[in-house]
Design a protein around this motif. Structure first.
Motif, PDB file in Angstrom:
ATOM      1  N   GLY A  90      -1.622  18.984 -11.269  1.00  0.00           N
ATOM      2  CA  GLY A  90      -2.651  20.053 -10.776  1.00  0.00           C
ATOM      3  C   GLY A  90      -2.665  21.138 -11.740  1.00  0.00           C
ATOM      4  N   ALA A  91      -3.888  21.871 -11.692  1.00  0.00           N
ATOM      5  CA  ALA A  91      -4.205  23.077 -12.538  1.00  0.00           C
ATOM      6  C   ALA A  91      -4.289  24.399 -11.684  1.00  0.00           C
ATOM      7  CB  ALA A  91      -5.300  22.724 -13.555  1.00  0.00           C
ATOM      8  N   PHE A  92      -5.433  24.413 -11.263  1.00  0.00           N
ATOM      9  CA  PHE A  92      -5.695  25.481 -10.338  1.00  0.00           C
ATOM     10  C   PHE A  92      -6.284  25.125  -9.065  1.00  0.00           C
ATOM     11  CE2 PHE A  92      -5.692  27.218 -14.503  1.00  0.00           C
ATOM     12  CZ  PHE A  92      -4.803  28.541 -14.559  1.00  0.00           C
ATOM     13  N   ASP A 120      -1.619  26.059  -9.391  1.00  0.00           N
ATOM     14  CA  ASP A 120      -0.869  24.708  -8.628  1.00  0.00           C
ATOM     15  C   ASP A 120       0.614  24.841  -9.191  1.00  0.00           C
ATOM     16  OD1 ASP A 120      -0.349  22.622  -6.991  1.00  0.00           O
ATOM     17  OD2 ASP A 120      -1.729  21.329  -7.607  1.00  0.00           O
ATOM     18  N   THR A 121       1.485  24.490  -8.339  1.00  0.00           N
ATOM     19  CA  THR A 121       2.973  24.442  -8.517  1.00  0.00           C
ATOM     20  C   THR A 121       3.433  23.194  -8.873  1.00  0.00           C
ATOM     21  OG1 THR A 121       3.487  24.501  -6.379  1.00  0.00           O
ATOM     22  CG2 THR A 121       3.568  26.472  -7.643  1.00  0.00           C
ATOM     23  N   MET A 122       2.547  21.944  -8.668  1.00  0.00           N
ATOM     24  CA  MET A 122       2.963  20.658  -9.029  1.00  0.00           C
ATOM     25  C   MET A 122       3.317  20.278 -10.197  1.00  0.00           C
ATOM     26  SD  MET A 122      -0.026  17.540  -8.500  1.00  0.00           S
ATOM     27  CE  MET A 122       0.398  15.721  -9.014  1.00  0.00           C
ATOM     28  N   SER A 129       0.743   6.782 -11.405  1.00  0.00           N
ATOM     29  CA  SER A 129       2.000   6.917 -10.348  1.00  0.00           C
ATOM     30  C   SER A 129       1.181   7.650  -9.438  1.00  0.00           C
ATOM     31  CB  SER A 129       3.122   7.590 -10.368  1.00  0.00           C
ATOM     32  OG  SER A 129       3.907   6.716 -11.571  1.00  0.00           O
ATOM     33  N   ILE A 130       1.474   7.394  -7.951  1.00  0.00           N
ATOM     34  CA  ILE A 130       0.975   8.384  -7.010  1.00  0.00           C
ATOM     35  C   ILE A 130       1.820   9.157  -6.528  1.00  0.00           C
ATOM     36  CG2 ILE A 130       1.435   6.899  -5.314  1.00  0.00           C
ATOM     37  CD1 ILE A 130      -1.218   7.681  -3.709  1.00  0.00           C
ATOM     38  N   PHE A 131       1.499  10.454  -6.669  1.00  0.00           N
ATOM     39  CA  PHE A 131       2.156  11.922  -6.137  1.00  0.00           C
ATOM     40  C   PHE A 131       2.435  11.761  -4.618  1.00  0.00           C
ATOM     41  CE2 PHE A 131       2.693  16.215  -4.731  1.00  0.00           C
ATOM     42  CZ  PHE A 131       4.090  16.393  -5.349  1.00  0.00           C
ATOM     43  N   VAL A 132       3.493  11.793  -3.862  1.00  0.00           N
ATOM     44  CA  VAL A 132       3.582  11.731  -2.670  1.00  0.00           C
ATOM     45  C   VAL A 132       4.633  12.872  -2.256  1.00  0.00           C
ATOM     46  CG1 VAL A 132       4.436  10.461  -0.647  1.00  0.00           C
ATOM     47  CG2 VAL A 132       3.417   9.297  -2.339  1.00  0.00           C
ATOM     48  N   CYS A 169       7.851  14.479  -4.395  1.00  0.00           N
ATOM     49  CA  CYS A 169       8.446  15.799  -4.718  1.00  0.00           C
ATOM     50  C   CYS A 169       9.988  15.989  -4.372  1.00  0.00           C
ATOM     51  CB  CYS A 169       7.433  16.822  -4.030  1.00  0.00           C
ATOM     52  SG  CYS A 169       7.728  16.570  -2.138  1.00  0.00           S
ATOM     53  N   HIS A 170      10.407  16.985  -4.914  1.00  0.00           N
ATOM     54  CA  HIS A 170      11.981  17.446  -4.798  1.00  0.00           C
ATOM     55  C   HIS A 170      11.997  17.827  -3.486  1.00  0.00           C
ATOM     56  CE1 HIS A 170      12.522  17.353  -9.079  1.00  0.00           C
ATOM     57  NE2 HIS A 170      11.592  18.419  -9.420  1.00  0.00           N
ATOM     58  N   ALA A 171      11.199  18.165  -2.796  1.00  0.00           N
ATOM     59  CA  ALA A 171      11.500  18.637  -1.248  1.00  0.00           C
ATOM     60  C   ALA A 171      11.845  17.269  -0.242  1.00  0.00           C
ATOM     61  CB  ALA A 171      10.328  19.491  -0.658  1.00  0.00           C
TER      62      ALA A 171
END
Length: 274
Positions: A90-92, A120-122, A129-132, A169-171
Motif C-alpha cells: 500500500g502507498a497512500f 499506508d503502513t502495510m 499472494s493475498i494479504f490477510v 499481518c504480524h498482529a
C-alpha cells in the motif's frame, strides 16, 4: 465507541473481464470536529450498506492499482498499491468525509468535504499472494482515526484468479496473552494481540465486570488514566452481554495536545475507544 460497520467488497475486472484486483474489509472512522459554538466533538462514521466503487483501477508495472469506494452522504475512501518485480504494498490512503452530512455532523462549523491523506503502513507482500489481517489496525492523522479489521486484499491478480496463498499481518500471529492488567509499561503491545472470531455461544458473564487499570504515557508523564469495570449490552438479533476482562485486555492509544485517545482490545474481537 463500540464499532459496527458493513463489510466492503471490491472486485475489479480488466478489459477481458478477468479479476485484476480483489479486496474485502471492514472499516470505521473516529472524527473530531469543531462545532458552531467553537468547541469540539467526537463522532463515529461507519460504512453504510450502499457502497459504490467508482474509480477503482487494475494498475500495471508503471501505474498504481487503486481501490476506491464511496458511501453515505458524500464520504469516500481510497488506497493505492504499487508493485516491484516481486512485491506489492500500500502507498497512500485518502479519506474524504463530508460535514454536510448532518446525521454524523449535526452542528459542524466547517461545511463541506474534508480530505485526509496518510501513508499506508502495510509491509511489502509477495506478488501472487493475498494479504490477510483479521486483527484491528489504526491510521491516525488530522483529527481522524481510521480503524480497519478483517482485511483481505490482492492487487495485481495474475491470470484472473485470486491467490489462495496468504500473507498474514504480524498482529495475526499468535502470541501469549498478558497475565497482568496492562500498564504504561506494556501499553505498546497492542499490535501483537490476536483477534479471535466471536464464539457462536458465549458463557454468561458475571454480573459485575472485573475492574481494570489502564494508562497511557507521553514521555515521562501519564496523560490518560482509567480505573474502570466495563460491560457491554449489545442488542442485535440476540441480546449479547460482554464483560471486558482486564487480564486479557491490552491498552493502546495516543496523547495529543488537546485530545487523548485510549483504545482497549480484549483479544475477542471487541474494540473500545475513549
Amino acid at each position: 465507541g463500540f464499532f459496527q460497520s458493513y463489510a466492503v467488497e471490491v472486485d475489479v475486472k480488466d478489459a477481458s473481464n478477468a479479476t485484476c484486483l480483489y479486496a474485502k474489509w471492514m472499516m470505521s472512522f473516529l472524527i473530531r470536529y469543531e462545532t458552531n459554538s467553537s468547541d469540539y466533538k467526537n463522532t463515529t462514521l461507519n460504512v453504510s450498506p450502499s457502497v459504490t466503487h467508482n474509480g477503482s483501477a487494475c494498475g500495471n508495472d508503471t501505474q498504481a492499482a487503486l481501490v476506491a469506494v464511496q458511501f453515505g452522504e458524500g464520504h469516500s475512501w481510497s488506497n493505492n498499491f504499487t508493485k516491484t518485480n516481486e512485491t506489492y504494498q500500500g502507498a497512500f490512503v485518502t479519506f474524504t468525509y463530508n460535514t454536510n452530512d448532518t446525521r454524523v455532523f449535526p452542528d459542524a462549523k466547517r461545511k463541506g468535504p474534508i480530505t485526509v491523506v496518510v501513508k499506508d503502513t502495510m509491509r511489502p507482500v509477495q506478488l501472487n499472494s493475498i494479504f490477510v489481517c483479521h486483527s484491528t489496525d489504526f491510521l491516525e492523522a488530522e483529527n481522524v482515526t481510521q480503524i480497519f479489521w478483517n482485511v483481505t486484499v490482492q492487487p495485481f491478480v495474475q491470470n484472473g484468479t485470486v491467490s489462495k496463498k496468504e500473507s498474514r499481518c504480524h498482529a495475526d500471529i499468535p502470541t501469549s496473552a498478558p497475565t497482568v492488567p496492562p500498564t504504561a509499561a506494556n501499553a505498546t503491545t497492542a499490535s501483537t494481540t490476536t483477534l479471535s472470531p466471536v464464539p457462536t455461544t458465549s458463557p454468561k458473564p458475571m454480573e459485575y465486570p472485573d475492574i481494570g487499570n489502564y494508562s497511557l504515557t507521553s514521555g515521562n508523564k501519564t496523560c490518560f488514566l482509567a480505573t474502570v469495570g466495563l460491560q457491554l449490552n449489545v442488542s442485535q438479533d440476540k441480546p449479547l452481554l460482554i464483560n471486558i476482562n482486564p487480564k486479557t485486555t491490552v491498552a493502546d492509544g495516543v496523547c495529543g495536545n488537546i485530545t487523548a485517545t485510549l483504545k482497549l482490545n480484549d483479544g475477542n474481537s471487541t474494540l473500545l475507544g475513549f
